[in-house]
Write a protein that holds these residues in place. Structure first.
Motif, mmCIF file in Angstrom:
data_model
loop_
_atom_site.group_PDB
_atom_site.id
_atom_site.type_symbol
_atom_site.label_atom_id
_atom_site.label_comp_id
_atom_site.label_asym_id
_atom_site.label_seq_id
_atom_site.Cartn_x
_atom_site.Cartn_y
_atom_site.Cartn_z
ATOM 1 N N ALA A 1 66.982 -13.655 34.764
ATOM 2 C CA ALA A 1 67.349 -12.416 35.438
ATOM 3 C C ALA A 1 66.413 -12.128 36.608
ATOM 4 N N PHE A 2 66.900 -11.309 37.556
ATOM 5 C CA PHE A 2 66.084 -10.920 38.708
ATOM 6 C C PHE A 2 66.503 -9.536 39.173
ATOM 7 N N ALA A 3 65.671 -8.923 40.027
ATOM 8 C CA ALA A 3 65.986 -7.586 40.543
ATOM 9 C C ALA A 3 65.373 -7.412 41.925
ATOM 10 N N TRP A 4 66.073 -6.665 42.778
ATOM 11 C CA TRP A 4 65.612 -6.359 44.133
ATOM 12 C C TRP A 4 64.604 -5.216 44.127
ATOM 13 N N SER A 5 63.678 -5.249 45.094
ATOM 14 C CA SER A 5 62.815 -4.097 45.352
ATOM 15 C C SER A 5 63.593 -3.066 46.161
ATOM 16 N N PRO A 6 63.216 -1.801 46.090
ATOM 17 C CA PRO A 6 63.948 -0.772 46.834
ATOM 18 C C PRO A 6 63.967 -0.984 48.341
ATOM 19 N N ASP A 7 62.916 -1.642 48.899
ATOM 20 C CA ASP A 7 62.877 -1.850 50.350
ATOM 21 C C ASP A 7 63.557 -3.155 50.777
ATOM 22 N N SER A 8 64.159 -3.872 49.817
ATOM 23 C CA SER A 8 64.910 -5.110 50.089
ATOM 24 C C SER A 8 64.037 -6.260 50.578
ATOM 25 N N ARG A 9 62.719 -6.134 50.437
ATOM 26 C CA ARG A 9 61.825 -7.180 50.930
ATOM 27 C C ARG A 9 61.377 -8.155 49.844
ATOM 28 N N SER A 10 61.504 -7.760 48.577
ATOM 29 C CA SER A 10 60.981 -8.587 47.495
ATOM 30 C C SER A 10 61.994 -8.682 46.359
ATOM 31 N N ILE A 11 61.821 -9.705 45.551
ATOM 32 C CA ILE A 11 62.606 -9.890 44.336
ATOM 33 C C ILE A 11 61.654 -10.244 43.204
ATOM 34 N N VAL A 12 61.832 -9.613 42.045
ATOM 35 C CA VAL A 12 61.125 -10.014 40.847
ATOM 36 C C VAL A 12 62.099 -10.817 39.991
ATOM 37 N N PHE A 13 61.623 -11.944 39.460
ATOM 38 C CA PHE A 13 62.510 -12.759 38.633
ATOM 39 C C PHE A 13 61.759 -13.272 37.411
ATOM 40 N N ALA A 14 62.534 -13.658 36.401
ATOM 41 C CA ALA A 14 61.979 -14.201 35.165
ATOM 42 C C ALA A 14 62.239 -15.700 35.113
ATOM 43 N N ALA A 15 61.269 -16.447 34.617
ATOM 44 C CA ALA A 15 61.424 -17.896 34.464
ATOM 45 C C ALA A 15 60.516 -18.366 33.341
ATOM 46 N N ARG A 16 60.991 -19.311 32.581
ATOM 47 C CA ARG A 16 60.172 -19.895 31.515
ATOM 48 C C ARG A 16 59.176 -20.872 32.122
ATOM 49 N N THR A 17 57.927 -20.793 31.667
ATOM 50 C CA THR A 17 56.848 -21.604 32.230
ATOM 51 C C THR A 17 56.405 -22.631 31.198
ATOM 52 N N PRO A 18 56.746 -23.902 31.381
ATOM 53 C CA PRO A 18 56.435 -24.916 30.368
ATOM 54 C C PRO A 18 54.969 -25.314 30.372
ATOM 55 N N GLU A 19 54.457 -25.628 29.195
ATOM 56 C CA GLU A 19 53.121 -26.213 29.109
ATOM 57 C C GLU A 19 53.117 -27.564 29.808
ATOM 58 N N ASP A 20 51.975 -27.911 30.376
ATOM 59 C CA ASP A 20 51.836 -29.233 30.986
ATOM 60 C C ASP A 20 52.100 -30.306 29.935
ATOM 61 N N GLY A 21 52.875 -31.291 30.318
ATOM 62 C CA GLY A 21 53.185 -32.381 29.409
ATOM 63 C C GLY A 21 54.452 -32.183 28.601
ATOM 64 N N ARG A 22 55.075 -31.017 28.745
ATOM 65 C CA ARG A 22 56.310 -30.751 27.999
ATOM 66 C C ARG A 22 57.476 -30.506 28.956
ATOM 67 N N TYR A 23 58.667 -30.780 28.439
ATOM 68 C CA TYR A 23 59.913 -30.466 29.149
ATOM 69 C C TYR A 23 59.980 -31.127 30.527
ATOM 70 N N GLY A 24 59.533 -32.382 30.574
ATOM 71 C CA GLY A 24 59.674 -33.146 31.797
ATOM 72 C C GLY A 24 58.640 -32.865 32.859
ATOM 73 N N THR A 25 57.578 -32.119 32.518
ATOM 74 C CA THR A 25 56.570 -31.805 33.534
ATOM 75 C C THR A 25 55.672 -32.999 33.848
ATOM 76 N N VAL A 26 55.680 -34.019 32.997
ATOM 77 C CA VAL A 26 54.931 -35.246 33.262
ATOM 78 C C VAL A 26 55.904 -36.414 33.209
ATOM 79 N N ASP A 27 55.990 -37.146 34.308
ATOM 80 C CA ASP A 27 56.898 -38.297 34.354
ATOM 81 C C ASP A 27 56.563 -39.293 33.248
ATOM 82 N N GLY A 28 57.608 -39.780 32.587
ATOM 83 C CA GLY A 28 57.427 -40.790 31.558
ATOM 84 C C GLY A 28 57.185 -40.243 30.168
ATOM 85 N N VAL A 29 57.014 -38.924 30.038
ATOM 86 C CA VAL A 29 56.834 -38.317 28.716
ATOM 87 C C VAL A 29 58.153 -37.665 28.317
ATOM 88 N N SER A 30 58.849 -38.323 27.395
ATOM 89 C CA SER A 30 60.136 -37.810 26.944
ATOM 90 C C SER A 30 59.926 -36.721 25.906
#
Length: 687
Positions: free
Chosen positions: A109-138
């Motif tokens: 999800a995301f939302a606009w700022s009242p002045d239309s200059r910024s957006i706040v958004f949500a994103a999942r942040t994976p640990e290093d080495g997980r979910y494809g963040t390191v090539d070759g580590v399945s």
């Protein structure tokens, strides 16, 4: 309707209304067999009914439109085939969309700022080495996970502790700027080796704006919105001490200047509670009024231990943003309020209320004054107000999703996205019915009657939840079964939502009592009222809690020719340690003692089952894990009951609603084959 017609089911997002009120943008998404995925684009809908809706984008899957407050820019989420959803922006008048994020696991999800200059958004942040963040580590080669908390998995998400959802702030780039072009040829050579490496990296090449991380706690942060003056971002999270042992969440806020750059985290004291005295509440959404004087939020009161979630209706609260005691504006005994919260006028909000098989739209002011803006057998899915006009997206008996504007009587419908469904598949309108249970309690529901004079075999369909409700809106399950010649009965027994909190809580520590009594009374009432129904050809089916009550009923009542138990809650004992919600759900519903669990357990009564039963489950179901279905099927087979086990790879608890199109069609086909064997009709008989 037939299984192949699921591609005609078009779902419509909440409307993003232009500030001048002249038009709105919605996403229209449908299943696609060729892609075996969900595809969709954004559409512009004019308030002038004489102007046909027009397609704005042509991405693979474009969703979640939001127009900037100044009306100049349209932001939305785009997912390429097989890709992660990323935030895009485009000029509101049209043009080429520009990606502004490259989050490794995609943007939520995301939302606009009242002045239309910024957006706040949500994103999942994976640990290093997980979910494809390191090539070759399945996935199978990742490090082991050491689990110490109850809350570490979620159906449809998987593990959560190693990829918490964080909030990010980005400054929206000017769409009038010259588009970035990657260096090539002599320019790339002259720039050197480092530039060559960076040329394929959009962020380091300057193609994407930097996103500044606002939150860092190792938990999910949800529902981010800006304050009315744009100085803060509100969100909900479980940041209190002992948060792993309850379901409580709080309202927090962080100043948007807390992170000066992408590498600088806000100081802990800058992320602070925005509402005191809410220690027993589970907060669902938060929003300031447009004048900035009132902070509205939705919450459930979970009792002193923060776990009593059973049939707790959600209430609307308000408080001053500067802090004070919150005031409850709705009565949870009679109303079940849902969000998202949308500002209306200067000081009010739009909310939805689950009510007797419908979802109505309410406008509520800070003094608690409430006006119902819609009534009747309609399910409002989203709403927004601009320039004094309220827009809604909705479903009803004739559409799986359309857009309307309100004002002076019935909503004025502006789209007809379900016309192909009605024309090619046909839609049968449900009949609303009420029958008395043996103790006189009214049981409300619907009958979808197939074409022809009958007598028709009858399918008693039981919804999940249990704190959920059937509605009178178009339901693909009922349409497919009725299209195959079955009369489909659906009701909302005690335990369901939409009829008051007492109605929902009446099965707490009494599962399989008055709820079974109610669904059977509804069946008996319909059989007595309609001579077109064949009382000697009955089937029973349901998913999740509906799977529970189906399994429970066939251990007591042997008149059914066949049953389907899908993704069921079948053994409270093993559920406790295997389900993502198992650590609290079963205990709160059945009670925690071994004697209580056994007294309400379908597995404990499986020796009484005689009915041929198809068990359906998904391999990645974390809500009702596949072991529930495996054990139930095995026990039936061991005692000689005719049974089969239909297992879907790669699917979770939401298969019937959002599984891959191929699997959704195959599920329908297998269900019809089962009924064709035990309840044949002229159009659906076993080959």
């Amino acid at each position: 309707m037939k299984p192949q017609h699921v591609t005609l089911l078009k779902s419509v997002s909440a409307p993003a209304v232009h500030p001048d009120g002249t038009h709105a943008v919605v996403s229209v998404v449908r299943p696609d067999f060729d892609a075996d995925s969900y595809v969709g684009q954004l559409w512009s809908v004019s308030a002038d009914a004489d102007r046909a809706p027009r397609r704005l984008t042509r991405g693979f899957r474009d969703t979640a439109p939001a127009i900037s407050p100044d009306g100049q820019v349209l932001a939305f989420i785009r997912a390429a085939a097989g890709g992660k959803p990323q935030l895009h922006i485009v000029e509101a008048g049209g043009g080429e969309p520009v990606a502004v994020t490259d989050a490794p696991l995609g943007v939520g999800a995301f939302a606009w700022s009242p002045d239309s200059r910024s957006i706040v958004f949500a994103a999942r942040t994976p640990e290093d080495g997980r979910y494809g963040t390191v090539d070759g580590v399945s996935a199978g080669g990742e490090d082991a996970r050491l689990i110490t908390d109850y809350q570490y998995r979620m159906n449809g998400v998987g593990y959560t502790a190693d990829k918490p959802q964080q909030l990010f702030l980005l400054d929206v780039p000017a769409l009038t700027d010259e588009p970035w072009v990657a260096p090539a040829g002599r320019a790339l050579k002259d720039a050197g080796k480092d530039a060559s490496k960076d040329a394929g990296d959009a962020r380091s090449s300057g193609k994407l704006p930097d996103a500044r991380q606002l939150t860092h706690a190792a938990t999910d942060h949800d529902g981010a919105v800006f304050s009315a003056d744009g100085s803060h971002v509100y969100f909900t999270a479980a940041l209190h001490e002992g948060h792993d042992r309850d379901l409580v969440t709080g309202i927090y806020r962080v100043p948007v200047g807390a992170a000066a750059n992408a590498d600088e985290a806000p100081a802990p004291e800058e992320v602070r509670p925005a509402a005191a005295g809410t220690g027993t509440l589970s907060i669902g959404a938060v929003r300031e009024s447009r004048d900035g004087r009132h902070l509205y939020f939705l919450a459930q009161d979970l009792g002193p231990e923060g776990l009593d979630f059973v049939a707790r209706n959600t209430a609307l609260y308000v408080m001053p943003p500067a802090g004070a005691d919150a005031v409850r504006l709705s009565d949870p005994e009679t109303q079940d309020i849902a969000g998202p919260l949308e500002p209306a006028g200067t000081d009010s909000v739009l909310v939805m209320n689950n009510a007797r098989g419908a979802v109505e739209l309410l406008r509520v002011g800070p003094d608690g004054s409430s006006t119902a803006l819609t009534t009747g057998p309609r399910v409002v899915a989203g709403a927004a107000e601009a320039a004094g006009t309220v827009w809604i997206s909705f479903t009803d008996a004739g559409t799986s999703g359309d857009v309307a504007v309100l004002g002076g009587g019935e909503p004025r419908t502006l789209t007809d996205f379900s016309a192909p469904l009605r024309e090619e598949a046909g839609v049968l309108v449900p009949q609303e019915l009420t029958f008395a249970s043996p103790d006189g309690y009214p049981v409300h529901g619907w009958l979808v009657m197939p074409e022809g004079s009958g007598p028709h075999p009858v399918l008693l369909n039981i919804h999940g939840g249990p704190f959920a409700q059937f509605t009178g809106a178009l339901f693909d399950e009922a349409q497919v079964y009725a299209g195959a010649g079955y009369a489909v009965l659906m009701c909302n027994p005690r335990g369901s939502a939409g009829y008051g909190q007492e109605h929902g809580r009446s099965i707490k520590e009494r599962m399989g009592t008055v709820d079974m009594q109610d669904v059977l009374a509804f069946l008996d009432g319909a059989l007595e009222k309609f001579e077109e129904l064949d009382g000697g050809a009955l089937g029973i089916m349901g998913g999740s809690y509906g799977g529970y009550l189906t399994a429970w009923t066939i251990s007591h009542d042997h008149r059914f020719k066949g049953a389907i138990v899908e993704r069921g809650f079948l053994d409270p004992v093993s559920f406790t340690g295997s389900a993502d919600i198992g650590w609290f759900f079963g205990g709160e519903y059945t009670g925690r003692s071994a004697e209580q669990m056994e007294a309400q357990s379908p597995m404990a009564r499986i020796g009484e089952v005689r009915t041929p039963t198809l068990v359906i489950h998904s391999e990645e179901d974390l809500r009702c894990p596949v072991e529930q279905g495996q054990r139930y099927f095995t026990a039936l087979k061991q005692q000689g009951v005719e049974t089969a086990f239909l297992v879907f790879p790669g699917e979770n608890h939401e298969l019937s609603r959002s599984g891959t199109p191929h699997h959704r069609r195959q599920r329908f086909e297998q269900i019809l084959q089962w009924w064709g064997r035990y309840l044949p009709t002229a159009t659906n008989a076993a080959s």
